[in-house]
Every structure is written in C-alpha cells, then in structure tokens.
Design an enzyme around this catalytic site. Structure first.
Site, PDB file in Angstrom:
ATOM      1  N   ARG A 147       5.396 -12.645   9.838  1.00  0.00           N
ATOM      2  CA  ARG A 147       6.094 -11.376   9.577  1.00  0.00           C
ATOM      3  C   ARG A 147       7.525 -11.445  10.085  1.00  0.00           C
ATOM      4  O   ARG A 147       7.808 -12.143  11.048  1.00  0.00           O
ATOM      5  CB  ARG A 147       5.429 -10.236  10.355  1.00  0.00           C
ATOM      6  CG  ARG A 147       4.049  -9.906   9.936  1.00  0.00           C
ATOM      7  CD  ARG A 147       3.515  -8.796  10.834  1.00  0.00           C
ATOM      8  NE  ARG A 147       3.770  -7.491  10.271  1.00  0.00           N
ATOM      9  CZ  ARG A 147       2.980  -6.911   9.372  1.00  0.00           C
ATOM     10  NH1 ARG A 147       1.897  -7.520   8.955  1.00  0.00           N
ATOM     11  NH2 ARG A 147       3.271  -5.725   8.903  1.00  0.00           N
ATOM     12  N   GLU A 199       0.876  -1.164   0.000  1.00  0.00           N
ATOM     13  CA  GLU A 199       0.000   0.000   0.000  1.00  0.00           C
ATOM     14  C   GLU A 199       0.919   1.223   0.000  1.00  0.00           C
ATOM     15  O   GLU A 199       1.818   1.320   0.849  1.00  0.00           O
ATOM     16  CB  GLU A 199      -0.876   0.006   1.265  1.00  0.00           C
ATOM     17  CG  GLU A 199      -1.843   1.164   1.238  1.00  0.00           C
ATOM     18  CD  GLU A 199      -2.736   1.265   2.472  1.00  0.00           C
ATOM     19  OE1 GLU A 199      -2.665   0.386   3.352  1.00  0.00           O
ATOM     20  OE2 GLU A 199      -3.484   2.249   2.544  1.00  0.00           O
ATOM     21  N   LYS A 232       4.510   0.913   9.243  1.00  0.00           N
ATOM     22  CA  LYS A 232       4.598   2.210   8.578  1.00  0.00           C
ATOM     23  C   LYS A 232       3.991   3.305   9.444  1.00  0.00           C
ATOM     24  O   LYS A 232       4.454   4.432   9.444  1.00  0.00           O
ATOM     25  CB  LYS A 232       3.876   2.145   7.219  1.00  0.00           C
ATOM     26  CG  LYS A 232       4.720   1.478   6.152  1.00  0.00           C
ATOM     27  CD  LYS A 232       3.997   1.406   4.836  1.00  0.00           C
ATOM     28  CE  LYS A 232       3.031   0.257   4.827  1.00  0.00           C
ATOM     29  NZ  LYS A 232       2.506  -0.051   3.487  1.00  0.00           N
TER      30      LYS A 232
HETATM   31  P1  ATP Z   1       2.769  -2.031   7.821  1.00  0.00           P
HETATM   32  O1  ATP Z   1       2.086  -2.575   9.027  1.00  0.00           O
HETATM   33  O2  ATP Z   1       4.217  -1.813   7.997  1.00  0.00           O
HETATM   34  O3  ATP Z   1       2.080  -0.826   7.262  1.00  0.00           O
HETATM   35  P2  ATP Z   1       1.484  -3.579   5.863  1.00  0.00           P
HETATM   36  O4  ATP Z   1       1.339  -5.058   5.934  1.00  0.00           O
HETATM   37  O5  ATP Z   1       0.294  -2.745   6.110  1.00  0.00           O
HETATM   38  O6  ATP Z   1       2.693  -3.185   6.763  1.00  0.00           O
HETATM   39  P3  ATP Z   1       1.616  -3.399   3.042  1.00  0.00           P
HETATM   40  O7  ATP Z   1       2.121  -2.305   2.222  1.00  0.00           O
HETATM   41  O8  ATP Z   1       0.178  -3.677   3.051  1.00  0.00           O
HETATM   42  O9  ATP Z   1       2.116  -3.132   4.511  1.00  0.00           O
HETATM   43  O10 ATP Z   1       2.444  -4.719   2.768  1.00  0.00           O
HETATM   44  C1  ATP Z   1       2.845  -5.217   1.519  1.00  0.00           C
HETATM   45  C2  ATP Z   1       3.212  -6.666   1.697  1.00  0.00           C
HETATM   46  O11 ATP Z   1       4.322  -6.788   2.595  1.00  0.00           O
HETATM   47  C3  ATP Z   1       2.071  -7.435   2.313  1.00  0.00           C
HETATM   48  O12 ATP Z   1       1.952  -8.669   1.640  1.00  0.00           O
HETATM   49  C4  ATP Z   1       2.500  -7.625   3.734  1.00  0.00           C
HETATM   50  O13 ATP Z   1       1.927  -8.777   4.278  1.00  0.00           O
HETATM   51  C5  ATP Z   1       4.016  -7.692   3.619  1.00  0.00           C
HETATM   52  N1  ATP Z   1       4.661  -7.289   4.866  1.00  0.00           N
HETATM   53  C6  ATP Z   1       4.462  -6.150   5.550  1.00  0.00           C
HETATM   54  N2  ATP Z   1       5.184  -6.138   6.686  1.00  0.00           N
HETATM   55  C7  ATP Z   1       5.867  -7.299   6.724  1.00  0.00           C
HETATM   56  C8  ATP Z   1       6.788  -7.893   7.648  1.00  0.00           C
HETATM   57  N3  ATP Z   1       7.160  -7.273   8.766  1.00  0.00           N
HETATM   58  N4  ATP Z   1       7.288  -9.102   7.356  1.00  0.00           N
HETATM   59  C9  ATP Z   1       6.933  -9.727   6.220  1.00  0.00           C
HETATM   60  N5  ATP Z   1       6.080  -9.244   5.314  1.00  0.00           N
HETATM   61  C10 ATP Z   1       5.541  -8.039   5.553  1.00  0.00           C
HETATM   62 MG    MG Z   2      -1.358  -2.229   5.105  1.00  0.00          MG
END
Ligand code: ATP
Ligand code: MG
Length: 570
Positions: free
Chosen positions: A269, A45, A279
């Site tokens: 994760r 995102e 983020k």
């Molecule tokens: P954040 O909580 O940091 O905003 P998010 O999961 O909302 O992370 P996205 O941009 O939606 O962030 O994530 C893109 C991809 O990266 C998704 O498939 C998510 O599951 C993966 N991802 C995000 N954080 C991690 C992590 N700490 N370890 C492994 N994969 C991750």
């Molecule tokens: Mg997200």
C-alpha cells in the site's frame, strides 16, 4: 498453478531492473498463460471517496494495461449494501477520470449476484459448501487461532439436499439476519485461517443501491471478488499485501468451479506522512467535524487534492517515483508537494498578492498619479507575454517584510533601508507610524524615480525585492492556508495507544479574510491556479462567488525535497 509467483523478490526500482509485477506479466506473456493478454481492473468498494492510496492502485492497474496494450475495467465491489452509497459511486467515477484514466468496461459486482448464486449451488451440489447455523460468535470461536486448529461445525455434514433446501430458503428470506450463513467446506485445521471454512454468504435485509430488494443474502468479498475477475476475463488481479493470505482461497474457488483463473498479485500500500488513508478514518474526520467534508483540501482524498489544486500529473509522478514494491513504507508528503510545485511552476501565471497588509505611503509620489508596469505572466514561458501592474502613492506590502528593529541578517525593509518593489522602483523607509497602543499601522517611504522598472541607473544594489500591490487597485480575496492534517508524521508509529484523532492539527486551517491581489486577478475563473509571487501556488476554490474570490493555498514555494531525497520509502 503458479501460486508462488509473488515471491520473486523485492522491486528495487533500479534503473533497467523491472519490478516484480512486470516480471510476472512478462513471464505469462512468454509462457502463453493468458495468450499474451493483459487485462486488469480497479475494484473500489463504494463506501467512501477515493484517496491518494487508491491513486497508486489506479496508476498500477491502468498503467500496466497501457504498457502492454491491454485493458482495464472499473468495477464497483458493491457487495455490502449497508455501507455503500450512490454518492460514492459518482465521486469515484469523477475522480478516476480526473486522475487521467478511462476504463474499458464499467461493472458492478452486483451484476454478478445471479451467477455467484448459481456457483454457490454448484459448490453445495459438489459437497464443497454447507449452511451453518452457528452464530457469528460461535463461528469465531470454532475457527481457532494461528496456534490452535479450528473445530468442525456440528452442521458441517448436512446432506447436499438439506443444504440446497436451506440455502434456497435463506435466499427467499425465511431466516433472520445472523441466523445462518453459507460456508465453503475446506479445512478447519489449515494453517491459513482464510481456508477454515470461510463464509460465502450472509443474510442481510438491506436495500441495495442497484439490486434494490431483490436479494437478502449477500456474497462476502472473497467469494465475489475472484469470480468477478474471472467473469470479466481479468488476467492480473492486482491488490494490496493484506490479501496475500487470501490468494489460496482465490485459487481454490477458481479451481473448484473450473472457471477462467486469473492471477492475483499483491503489492505494498501507499502511505503518506501527516495524513490518514483508510476510508473508515476519513469518514470519522468528516462525521466528527474535524474537516469541512470529503473534499476539504486537508484530506488525502482525490476530491480534496483537486480542490486544493494538486495537479493530477503530480500524483501520477509521485506514484511513478515510488514505484511498485512489496514492502510497506511511508512516503513523505513533501514528495507530492515537490511534484505539484514542478507542474505549477510551468503552468501557473504569476500575480502579486499581499496576505497580511502593511500600508506604505510613498510620500514623494504624486497623489493622483498611476503608473503601469509590465511583468511577465510566467518567467518560465516568456512567450506568454506580460501583465500590467498599477503603481500608486499608497501601497500594501507584507507585514513580515518590514521590521522596525531588524536583526543583523534581515535584508528586507526597515527604517533607513532601501529595497526594490518588484518591477517598479526602489523605496527607502523614512518613518514608522503607530497607533495609541504602539502597533505599526503605516510606514512612510520615498522612491527614487531613477530606478523605474526596478534597477538603479547608478548601478547601486539592494538586497531584497518585495512584492506589493497598489491599495486603490487591489482586489480583495479570502485566502485559505493549509497545514498538515496531523501533527505527527506517522501516527501508527507512535508508541502509545492514542487514537489518530488525538493528533489532528488544531492549526491546520488559517483563513485570511482580506488579502489584496493585483487587479489581473479579476480575470480569474473557477479552478484557475496562480503563483502568488514569493508566497506559493494558489487555486480558486469553488466557494468563490461573483462578489468574493476564495483561494486555497496549494503549496508554498519552499522546497524541502532536496533534503529528503534519501527518505523516499516504497
Ligand atoms: P480503505 O482501507 O481505504 O477503505 P480499501 O482497500 O478497503 O481501502 P477498496 O475500495 O477496497 O479500499 O480499494 C480498491 C483498490 O485500491 C483495492 O485494490 C485496494 O487494494 C487498493 N488500495 C486501497 N488503499 C490503497 C493504498 N493505500 N495503496 C495502494 N492501493 C490501495
Ligand atoms: Mg475495502
């Protein structure tokens, strides 16, 4: 449908034993579910910069496709225009490439808004979706809890015609934000809360970076994600564990619409000690001024890693080392530092740099004489040849390499002691000069001409070799030393209800305004990396100007990794 493929057990990363995602893919390849295709996607995102947790997801998605001769898309999950920005899109593109990956197709979930809208009409027509007038609070209240079933909304049984009309008018902008939503009609008593009539669309009068003002209804994550996978022909939709309970919904949508049905698979994760990954938290660090920006070298973002000088290969190596698992754990940040050191040791040219200078006058060395010594550019690769290091009567050594009254095991310089100056001569300290307040301002030494090149002809030994620079020839530079961003390894584990910001390390940045570096450094160019002998690996910072060199300390030379072998979590 194979809905419980994710329960095949833990990946133990034992040699010769495949992790559960490989097992699932190989099962599909064997039973022909996707005709042997492997097509993954990385779906960020664009509401912030990528962090090292995302690197894990990138490594998994691109890595698996590579391994099986498949493809990977980069898809921006840009369904929430209130938080998303072009700056983030640009940064994500740059960072994925920096990590070493190139995608098959670059897509945006917003490309599919039209198709998603059509599919919503189909659900409504099939009696599987309805417009609800309950407020957000009421919807929450009607949803029930884990122990209590939910209740049907009073608007749940609207006719297909009324729903089509209201949804159309939602799209046209006739209703206020928050006044109506479109919901799937599934089961308000389902033990899985995600199946209790999830919201598909909400009204948002927001300008979207790509679709502008074309839409005032926006799809929710669950409604957009799986269908975007399906449109792109993604076979394996790999996400993190918190989406496990969303999988039945992912499957329900594909089944109701009768469209191509990818397999969602969840993994744990990646978390790292002494830092944060979300983020939302990273944004707070930036907004509240705890760091200088998203790419501040103390951050866990990929932009920060690049600026700090962590090689992308080290990040990939850490991902591989920790593997694909289904148990949430926290990885020691020293594992990343270990891999960074390994890479830099192979590739970083050596120079001598003095961070906290102590003036040394070699009293028996002629005033105007300058000698040039040769030192290997990188002892790991002698074929790179040597560099020339000037030596003269006035030198700088590191303050901490001298003690006037040393404890028993201090082998470096002290009055009456002899040490080697790397690649040059043995020197012996004769005198300590202090200012009126008693601070040491200079030491006086004598050198032994018979030790030229660094070894004594008579075979006598010294216990320490110090780095040094010639005062007159040295180049000044600013050097930024970083420590961990958080004082505790895992703020989530602390048994109090403090905010993570309470653990921000107040001493995480130390700026040395005037370090002295041997003149070889004049050839340094943006992004170049060096080993400052005995001190660590350092990378040129983009703040460097023609007038001033600025370095970031990437990692020290201290390797704590051996002690930590056992703590690699998954
Ligand atoms: P954040 O909580 O940091 O905003 P998010 O999961 O909302 O992370 P996205 O941009 O939606 O962030 O994530 C893109 C991809 O990266 C998704 O498939 C998510 O599951 C993966 N991802 C995000 N954080 C991690 C992590 N700490 N370890 C492994 N994969 C991750
Ligand atoms: Mg997200």
């Amino acid at each position: 449908m194979t809905t419980d493929v994710n329960n095949t057990g833990e990946n133990e990363n034992l040699e010769g034993k495949k992790d559960f995602i490989h097992e699932i893919i190989e099962e599909h390849n064997a039973n022909g579910r996707f005709g042997g295709r492997v097509h993954t996607r990385f779906p960020p995102e664009p509401n912030g910069y990528l962090h090292i947790g995302h690197a894990k997801s990138i490594w998994i998605n691109f890595g698996l496709a590579d391994e099986y001769g498949g493809k990977t898309n980069l898809r921006f999950d840009d369904t929430n225009p209130t938080k998303e920005e072009q700056e983030y899109i640009d940064a994500i593109i740059r960072d994925v490439r920096w990590l070493g990956y190139e995608w098959e197709g670059l897509y945006y979930a917003s490309d599919y808004f039209g198709q998603l809208y059509e599919w919503a009409l189909k659900l409504i027509t099939d009696g599987k979706a309805y417009v609800d007038d309950l407020s957000a609070d009421e919807i929450r209240e009607y949803r029930g809890t884990l122990t209590e079933p939910g209740r049907n909304s009073p608007y749940r049984d609207r006719s297909v015609e009324e729903n089509l009309d209201l949804f159309e008018r939602m799209r046209k902008g006739e209703f206020a934000e928050g006044s109506r939503v479109l919901r799937a009609k599934i089961d308000m008593t389902s033990p899985n809360l995600n199946l209790r009539d999830p919201v598909l669309y909400r009204i948002l009068f927001a300008h979207h970076p790509r679709t502008g003002d074309q839409w005032c209804i926006y799809p929710m994550y669950d409604w957009a994600h799986g269908q975007s996978d399906s449109i792109e022909g993604v076979t394996h939709s790999i996400c993190t564990l918190e989406f496990e309970d969303h999988r039945p919904l992912y499957d329900w949508f594909a089944d109701q619409l009768g469209i191509f049905h990818p397999q969602q698979i969840e993994f744990a994760r990646l978390n790292l000690t002494h830092t944060v990954m979300s983020k939302r938290k990273l944004l707070r660090l930036v907004k509240e001024g705890h760091v200088r920006g998203w790419d501040d070298p103390r951050m866990s973002t990929l932009s920060a890693m690049r600026r700090r000088g962590i090689p992308p290969k080290a990040i990939r190596a850490m991902c591989a080392q920790t593997g694909i698992t289904k148990t949430n754990g926290i990885v020691d940040i020293q594992l990343l530092e270990y891999f960074a050191r390994q890479e830099l040791n192979k590739n970083a040219p050596r120079v001598m740099a003095v961070l906290r200078p102590l003036k040394v006058v070699v009293t028996n060395y002629p005033e105007d004489k300058v000698e040039e010594f040769e030192a290997l550019i990188n002892p790991e690769d002698p074929s790179l040849g040597t560099r020339t290091v000037p030596f003269s009567r006035v030198l700088y050594i590191e303050q901490e390499d001298f003690m006037e009254n040393p404890p028993p095991k201090f082998y470096r310089l002290s009055p009456g002691k002899e040490v080697r100056l790397r690649a040059a001569y043995f020197v012996k300290c004769d005198e300590v000069i202090k200012d009126a307040d008693g601070n040491i301002v200079e030491i006086r030494c004598t050198y032994d001409p018979e030790t030229r090149g660094g070894d004594a002809k008579d075979g006598r030994k010294v216990k320490a070799t110090l780095h040094w620079v010639s005062a007159e020839h040295a180049v000044k530079a600013e050097v930024r030393l970083y420590d961990y961003l958080l004082t505790v390894a895992n703020p989530a584990e602390m048994d109090d209800d403090k905010d993570f910001l309470d653990y921000v390390n107040p001493d995480s940045l130390e700026v040395i305004a005037n370090a002295y570096i041997e003149p070889t450094i004049e050839q340094a160019e943006p992004g170049m990396q060096y080993q400052f002998e005995r001190l660590g690996y350092f990378t040129i910072d983009p703040d460097t100007t023609p007038e001033k060199l600025v370095f970031n300390r990437t990692v020290t030379l201290k390797d704590e990794w051996a002690k930590l072998q056992k703590s690699i979590g998954g």
